[in-house]
Design an enzyme around this catalytic site. Structure first.
Site, PDB file in Angstrom:
ATOM      1  N   HIS A  83       0.855  -1.190   0.000  1.00 15.18           N
ATOM      2  CA  HIS A  83       0.000   0.000   0.000  1.00 15.18           C
ATOM      3  C   HIS A  83       0.890   1.238   0.000  1.00 15.18           C
ATOM      4  O   HIS A  83       1.828   1.332   0.784  1.00 15.18           O
ATOM      5  CB  HIS A  83      -0.911   0.029   1.233  1.00 15.18           C
ATOM      6  N   ASP A 162     -15.761   2.181   6.836  1.00 10.79           N
ATOM      7  CA  ASP A 162     -14.726   3.146   6.426  1.00 10.79           C
ATOM      8  C   ASP A 162     -15.262   4.076   5.344  1.00 10.79           C
ATOM      9  O   ASP A 162     -14.959   5.262   5.335  1.00 10.79           O
ATOM     10  CB  ASP A 162     -13.478   2.418   5.921  1.00 10.79           C
ATOM     11  N   ARG A 169     -15.394  12.358   7.327  1.00  9.34           N
ATOM     12  CA  ARG A 169     -14.108  13.017   7.618  1.00  9.34           C
ATOM     13  C   ARG A 169     -13.805  14.076   6.569  1.00  9.34           C
ATOM     14  O   ARG A 169     -13.342  15.173   6.876  1.00  9.34           O
ATOM     15  CB  ARG A 169     -12.984  11.970   7.653  1.00  9.34           C
ATOM     16  N   SER A 184      -8.261   3.670   8.804  1.00  2.00           N
ATOM     17  CA  SER A 184      -8.955   3.653   7.514  1.00  2.00           C
ATOM     18  C   SER A 184      -8.177   2.797   6.505  1.00  2.00           C
ATOM     19  O   SER A 184      -8.728   1.902   5.857  1.00  2.00           O
ATOM     20  CB  SER A 184      -9.087   5.091   7.002  1.00  2.00           C
ATOM     21  N   LYS A 188      -9.129  -1.641   5.421  1.00  6.76           N
ATOM     22  CA  LYS A 188      -9.395  -2.137   4.064  1.00  6.76           C
ATOM     23  C   LYS A 188      -8.351  -3.157   3.647  1.00  6.76           C
ATOM     24  O   LYS A 188      -8.673  -4.183   3.045  1.00  6.76           O
ATOM     25  CB  LYS A 188      -9.375  -0.965   3.080  1.00  6.76           C
TER      26      LYS A 188
END
Ligand code: URA
Length: 439
Positions: A83, A162, A169, A184, A188
């Protein structure tokens, strides 16, 4: 009996919430008994008072469990994803996923779209004619089993809490709190069914968190949360001060990834992609050391196996795999415009953020979540930090369709170049490596 007002008051007064309180608040989103305004108040209290590590883990766990946690145990082999916190020209996923898969790592990747000045893997993939990123979780597993890698978008079943909280947010200026960012992202990623995760946490003017101290804190928090949830975690903190590689856009970035997989990509992009892929290979125990893993990565490029893996993936997800041999089949712009240097010197800085914004103005990115993007447009840089430039030489080429905001884009890119009369050198891309061993 729990009540939202009590939980909000507790956090407002700076106390730590219990895992049960956090799970109850997250569960309230689906049950419908915690209102938007109550979650908004709690989010602001979290921004102001923070969360300790146990609370951050509890929030990640509750958000992950708000949807399906994919079970990939029927597919033998280590599953590792990467990620990135996002940047400009950051296209490493499309290079490292086929490399790691060619080295025997299973790569199940759920990716995101670009927003604002940053690009997104899904938008890049969708510039390949026919490529489908919206697939069911059953098909996700099938493609992973058949090809060793899969790249899809977030489905409605993955961490729906989320999705709800991210929208709140965004509307309440509560995005940039580290416990909220970490939970968050991690909720995921952990729902994908992975055994381990390699993080590329960006720092610098083109990063989501420009400040190194905050980038480090985010990396450390995500590594620790993942470790506490039983996953292997590694983070590289990498510079996002100038665009990564030479191409910024969508189709043009896919073309650059193909060049990298053929061994002919820009050095910075190739090197970071190989470093991240090597971390994945090491994490999956397909090599005994990072040096051995790096050597494996280089072989998958030299023998064509990584490129072949990308071809198989494109075909499995409905795309036109002929683009691998003929990138000219990718969407092309109507016009190209060269930006020339009006002085001689060395490039001292090439600020990533305004370049990301300029590319968005050309149509390659989104101003809002629902904006439509143009896959053919973008920028190809000819000169970056450290390069000597003579007056009149081309700095970059703009790929253009809609010219409505072309002048604004051109002047932003021109202003992104900073000059020196002395030779300059680009700083090392990797700032730090963090490893979290499972406790
Ligand atoms: N990306 C995410 O998935 N979550 C955030 O909070 C920010 C970026």
């Amino acid at each position: 009996m729990l009540r939202a007002v009590d939980v909000i008051r507790k956090k407002r007064d700076g106390e730590a919430l219990s895992a049960a309180e956090i799970a109850w608040m997250v569960g309230g989103i689906a049950r419908g008994d915690v209102a938007d305004y109550q979650w908004s108040a709690l989010l602001m209290a979290i921004v102001l008072k923070g969360m300790d590590r146990s609370e951050t883990v509890a929030l990640t766990d509750a958000m992950m469990r708000s949807g399906i946690v994919v079970d990939l145990s029927s597919i033998p082999g280590a599953k590792v994803d990467k990620h990135s916190t996002g940047g400009v020209g950051d296209k490493t996923s499309l290079i490292l996923a086929p490399i790691a898969a060619a080295a025997g790592v299973l790569v199940p990747m759920v990716s995101g779209r670009g927003l604002g000045h940053t690009g997104g893997t899904l938008d890049k993939l969708e510039s390949i004619p026919g490529f489908q990123v919206d697939v069911t979780l059953d098909r996700y597993k099938e493609i992973l089993r058949e090809t060793g890698l899969v790249l899809i978008g977030q489905t409605a079943e993955i961490a729906p809490a989320d999705k709800f909280l991210y929208a709140l947010r965004d509307a309440t200026s509560t995005v940039e709190a580290i416990p909220l960012l970490a939970s968050s992202i991690m909720s995921k990623k952990l729902a994908e069914g992975i055994d381990g995760l390699v993080l590329d946490v960006k720092t610098g003017n083109g990063a989501f968190l420009p400040d190194l101290e905050r980038s480090w804190k985010l990396a450390e928090t995500m590594c620790d949360v993942g470790r506490r949830m039983g996953k292997k975690m590694v983070a590289l903190i990498t510079r996002m001060d100038q665009p990564l590689g030479l191409a910024v856009g969508n189709a043009v970035e896919v073309a650059e990834c193909l060049a990298c997989l053929k061994g002919a990509g820009p050095d910075d992009l190739t090197s970071l992609s190989l470093d991240l892929a090597a971390e994945m290979i090491l994490m999956a125990s397909r090599a005994a050391s990072i040096e051995e893993a790096r050597g494996i990565c280089e072989r998958t490029i030299a023998d064509g196996s990584a490129l072949e893996r990308f071809r198989v993936l494109i075909a499995a997800q409905g795309g036109d795999a002929r683009v691998v041999d003929d990138p000219g089949l990718l969407p092309q712009p109507r016009r190209t415009i060269e930006l020339k240097a009006d002085r001689a010197g060395w490039v001292a800085r090439l600020d990533a953020r305004p370049i990301g914004v300029a590319t968005m103005l050309l149509g390659a990115g989104r101003e809002r979540v629902d904006s439509k993007i143009d896959p053919a447009v973008g920028v190809v840089f000819r000169r970056k930090v450290g390069d000597r430039v003579e007056s009149g030489e081309t700095l970059c080429t703009l790929l253009v369709n809609d010219e409505a905001r072309l002048d604004q884009a051109l002047s932003m890119i021109e202003d992104a170049y900073h000059w020196s009369d002395e030779p300059t050198t680009p700083p090392d891309l990797i700032v730090e490596r963090l490893v979290a061993e499972i406790a």
